[in-house]
Design a protein around this motif. Structure first.
Motif, PDB file in Angstrom:
ATOM      1  N   ARG A 121       0.818  -1.215   0.000  1.00  0.00           N
ATOM      2  CA  ARG A 121       0.000   0.000   0.000  1.00  0.00           C
ATOM      3  C   ARG A 121       0.852   1.265   0.000  1.00  0.00           C
ATOM      4  N   TYR A 159      -5.642  -6.431  -3.191  1.00  0.00           N
ATOM      5  CA  TYR A 159      -4.951  -5.320  -3.839  1.00  0.00           C
ATOM      6  C   TYR A 159      -4.535  -5.650  -5.276  1.00  0.00           C
ATOM      7  N   GLU A 347      -2.112  -0.612  -8.997  1.00  0.00           N
ATOM      8  CA  GLU A 347      -2.175   0.821  -8.692  1.00  0.00           C
ATOM      9  C   GLU A 347      -3.620   1.288  -8.511  1.00  0.00           C
ATOM     10  N   SER A 348      -4.534   0.725  -9.281  1.00  0.00           N
ATOM     11  CA  SER A 348      -5.952   1.109  -9.176  1.00  0.00           C
ATOM     12  C   SER A 348      -6.619   0.548  -7.929  1.00  0.00           C
ATOM     13  N   PHE A 349      -5.978  -0.450  -7.301  1.00  0.00           N
ATOM     14  CA  PHE A 349      -6.538  -1.080  -6.094  1.00  0.00           C
ATOM     15  C   PHE A 349      -5.685  -0.779  -4.858  1.00  0.00           C
ATOM     16  N   LYS A 350      -4.927   0.303  -4.910  1.00  0.00           N
ATOM     17  CA  LYS A 350      -3.979   0.597  -3.845  1.00  0.00           C
ATOM     18  C   LYS A 350      -4.644   0.755  -2.488  1.00  0.00           C
ATOM     19  N   ASP A 351      -5.903   1.198  -2.463  1.00  0.00           N
ATOM     20  CA  ASP A 351      -6.595   1.353  -1.186  1.00  0.00           C
ATOM     21  C   ASP A 351      -7.521   0.176  -0.910  1.00  0.00           C
ATOM     22  N   GLN A 353      -9.736  -1.213  -3.047  1.00  0.00           N
ATOM     23  CA  GLN A 353     -10.887  -1.296  -3.932  1.00  0.00           C
ATOM     24  C   GLN A 353     -10.599  -0.482  -5.195  1.00  0.00           C
ATOM     25  N   LEU A 354     -11.337  -0.776  -6.260  1.00  0.00           N
ATOM     26  CA  LEU A 354     -11.088  -0.129  -7.532  1.00  0.00           C
ATOM     27  C   LEU A 354     -11.359   1.372  -7.456  1.00  0.00           C
ATOM     28  N   LYS A 355     -10.386   2.142  -7.940  1.00  0.00           N
ATOM     29  CA  LYS A 355     -10.565   3.591  -8.008  1.00  0.00           C
ATOM     30  C   LYS A 355     -11.266   3.948  -9.323  1.00  0.00           C
TER      31      LYS A 355
END
Length: 357
Positions: A121, A159, A347-351, A353-355
């Motif tokens: 993360r 992630y 990178e799109s799931f860094k938090d 969930q999908l950004k």
């Protein structure tokens, strides 16, 4: 040595001296006689699980010839007891012996899933395949109880981060649900180690591992569920399993593996002493032949530390082994290859969930 002195169910037959310690322990005959008279066990041969709390879990692999960029190991030490295991030497850094201690003193990193999550993360982290079991098997017997590997796989899935697995235990099938989810996005490859088709050889080389039948069945089940499998025919030990290269490659292909890989055994550090003592007890009739042929692959030594040669060897025997693998590759794996894992999703799931934006 007397045959009855062989410790069944273990690879190493003693604890060799830790190179970082000034003193060492010795099992003296007078102590053994005292235990006999008192009706006590001199060595109960029990496996102990010891919890440790490292500050980091993902390791950058600096060696240029290993074939992985990052690795992580939920456990230190391995109960499988493979006599040739290069990871034995690393147990000395923790204050233990590379011999029996490596198989009986298992360090458990219960905080590994959280450490992994913190690492991937991080804003500075860029997705790169992380290999579970770069050192010790993540599906060794301890995993049945602690389930650290399964928890780590769930972190990788959450992630959308690529992960590789190296194991010789059929327990990996337990996590088929998570592996299938990862495979949908090309985020996982499993490397299953199969070193012999002979159960007799397997039992003495790798005493607490899954049977050969179970391992090949594992390759088949994973493959049938769309999970790419590479079979590690490693290490090749001259005069022990070197004659099985083509049959092993065929068995791997028939069970759905997409590729094979190999190394030639190298007995670095304390492993030379451990292996030599073991083979003189386990295979006394061919011990010297095996040791001399290993030396032939490493310039007259049991080990060669030169990058690029240490795991491939050199000389006539090593060349014969490599030639057989070239034939096996053309014969059984001409139309398949080791997969390149997907690094674009993380990178799109860094938090977690999908950004969307």
């Amino acid at each position: 040595m007397e045959k009855e002195s062989y410790i069944k169910g273990r690879g190493a037959q003693a604890n060799v001296k830790n190179r970082f310690h000034e003193m060492s322990h010795e099992m003296r005959n007078d102590f053994l006689e005292y235990c006999r008279l008192e009706g006590e066990e001199a060595d109960p041969d029990k496996t102990q699980y010891l919890k440790v709390f490292p500050k980091t879990i993902v390791n950058k692999v600096e060696s240029p010839d290993v074939g992985m960029g990052y690795s992580m190991n939920p456990y230190q030490g391995c109960e499988h007891g493979c006599i040739y295991c290069y990871a034995r030497n690393s147990h000395e850094y923790w204050g233990y012996s590379a011999g029996l201690d490596f198989e009986r003193q298992i360090l458990v990193k219960e905080n590994a899933p959280q450490l992994l999550e913190d690492k991937i993360r991080s804003k500075r982290w860029k997705a790169h395949p992380i290999v579970l079991s770069g050192n010790t098997d993540c599906y060794q017997p301890a995993e049945k109880h602690f389930q650290i590997t399964r928890k780590c796989l769930k972190v990788f899935l959450k992630y959308r981060h690529p992960v590789g697995i190296i194991t010789k235990n059929a327990m990996v099938i337990r996590d088929l649900d998570v592996l299938k989810a990862l495979a949908k996005d090309n985020l996982v490859v499993v490397n299953v180690s199969v070193t012999s088709l002979s159960e007799e050889t397997r039992r003495v080389l790798e005493p607490r591992t899954a049977s050969i039948k179970k391992r090949l069945e594992t390759v088949r089940i994973l493959s049938e569920h769309g999970i790419p499998v590479n079979v590690m025919i490693a290490p090749i030990i001259p005069a022990i399993n070197s004659h099985e290269i083509l049959p092993l490659a065929r068995a791997a292909a028939e069970n759905g593996a997409v590729s094979i890989a190999h190394t030639i055994v190298r007995l670095n550090g304390a492993i030379g002493e451990i292996f030599s003592e073991w083979i003189r007890k386990a295979m006394p009739d061919r011990a010297e032949k095996v040791l001399r042929q290993i030396e032939d692959c490493h310039g007259g030594n049991l080990n060669d530390s030169r990058y690029g040669l240490r795991m491939t060897g050199e000389g006539k025997i090593a060349q014969q082994i490599h030639s057989l693998f070239q034939v096996a590759g053309k014969k059984y794996f001409a139309d398949t290859s080791y997969p390149h894992l997907n690094t674009s999703l993380h990178e799109s799931f860094k938090d977690g969930q999908l950004k969307l934006f």
